[in-house]
Enzyme design. Structure first.
Site, PDB file in Angstrom:
ATOM      1  N   PRO A   1      -7.979   2.657  -1.595  1.00 28.53           N
ATOM      2  CA  PRO A   1      -7.827   1.996  -2.889  1.00 28.53           C
ATOM      3  C   PRO A   1      -6.624   1.061  -2.933  1.00 28.53           C
ATOM      4  O   PRO A   1      -5.500   1.500  -2.765  1.00 28.53           O
ATOM      5  CB  PRO A   1      -7.620   3.166  -3.864  1.00 28.53           C
ATOM      6  N   GLU A   2      -6.893  -0.195  -3.135  1.00 29.73           N
ATOM      7  CA  GLU A   2      -5.813  -1.116  -3.466  1.00 29.73           C
ATOM      8  C   GLU A   2      -5.991  -1.436  -4.935  1.00 29.73           C
ATOM      9  O   GLU A   2      -6.827  -0.838  -5.609  1.00 29.73           O
ATOM     10  CB  GLU A   2      -5.886  -2.379  -2.577  1.00 29.73           C
TER      11      GLU A   2
END
Length: 270
Positions: A2-3
């Site tokens: 997850p960015e």
DNA sequence: AAATAATCCTGCGGGC
DNA sequence: TGCCCGCAGGATTATT
């Protein structure tokens, strides 16, 4: 992994069905995340209504009546809405139950976090020193130029530093530099104001695009009970070592910077 | 202040 | 088939 776009996609995906609802139960199957989860959560959270779900950097802020739950997905975390009685799988560590639905945190590597904080979350030590949000006007070519003036480090490392700008992880750092046509190894303070403007715009474009792509797959993502994972984007440089640059066909090069892999086109990025 | 390294943890792919 | 190894990675923390 997850960015910022994945976190924002998650926020948009879960917010509509949870905001205004009250917690009925909290289940902690494994509270050993990055920091131990408050074991008293199941005692004081039930009864409180979720007032808002916000995001700051890659942190999710669940605002309740008497405080805020600060969540982070780390590298392998995901949040899903499941039927309350849905059997948990391995690595499904926490359930926030809202009546018949539950918000389920899954995090195999347990680099994530779930912290209770009574008071202003922006004053929390984790949030108080963060740099500007990349998609807001407080981050632009001028502010980037100013913050890079004293930085000797390579530009790739600089844009991954949360003091400069938040939410740019390893993948989108390479992608942004590719779009801006900037070599990742360039000393940060050597970038002209014009190139800083170009880079700031590239970061905004790359992140916005990724959020849109995430949005288009929201339905599939949040209603699937398997693990279809995040929408896979088509990358220009990331993880394309040796493959032809989409612009000039030159093989993409891979180097190490700060113990992380960087990908770039030696011809398009100077 | 800034740069660097170590650290948390598990899944996966490659090599043998 | 299965074991070992290296790698992946966000962001804090400690160290220089």
């Amino acid at each position: 992994m997850p960015e910022l776009p994945e976190v924002e996609t998650t926020r948009r995906g879960i917010a509509p069905s949870l905001i205004g609802k009250a917690i009925t139960e909290v289940r902690i199957r494994n509270g050993k995340l990055r920091w131990p989860v408050d074991y008293q959560l199941p005692e004081f959270l039930p009864g409180q209504t979720l007032l808002a779900l916000e995001r700051r950097a890659k942190y999710l802020l669940f605002r309740f009546e008497h405080g805020v739950l600060i969540g982070h997905l780390g590298m392998s975390g995901s949040l899903r809405i499941v039927p309350q009685a849905h059997p948990p799988q391995t690595h499904d560590h926490i359930d926030l139950v809202f009546g018949e639905q539950a918000l389920r945190l899954r995090d195999p590597r347990r680099f994530g976090a779930m912290l209770w904080h009574s008071g202003d979350p922006m004053q929390h030590p984790l949030l108080s020193h963060l740099g500007p949000e990349p998609l807001q006007d407080t981050f632009n070519g001028d502010t980037l130029y100013q913050s890079l003036r004293t930085r000797q480090a390579a530009i790739k490392l600089a844009i991954m530093d949360a003091h400069i700008v938040v939410g740019v992880g390893n993948i989108y750092a390479s992608e942004s530099l590719f779009l801006a046509g900037i070599r990742p190894t360039t000393p940060a303070h050597r970038l002209s104001r014009a190139r800083c403007t170009r880079l700031a715009e590239a970061i905004k474009t790359i992140l916005s695009r990724a959020i849109e792509a995430g949005g288009s797959s929201l339905r599939d993502f949040f209603h699937a009970d398997g693990q279809s994972g995040y929408f896979q984007q088509q990358y220009a440089a990331y993880a394309r070592t040796g493959e032809a640059c989409r612009h000039c066909n030159t093989p993409i090069r891979q180097i190490q910077q700060g113990q992380r892999s960087t990908f770039y086109c030696p011809k398009c990025q100077r």
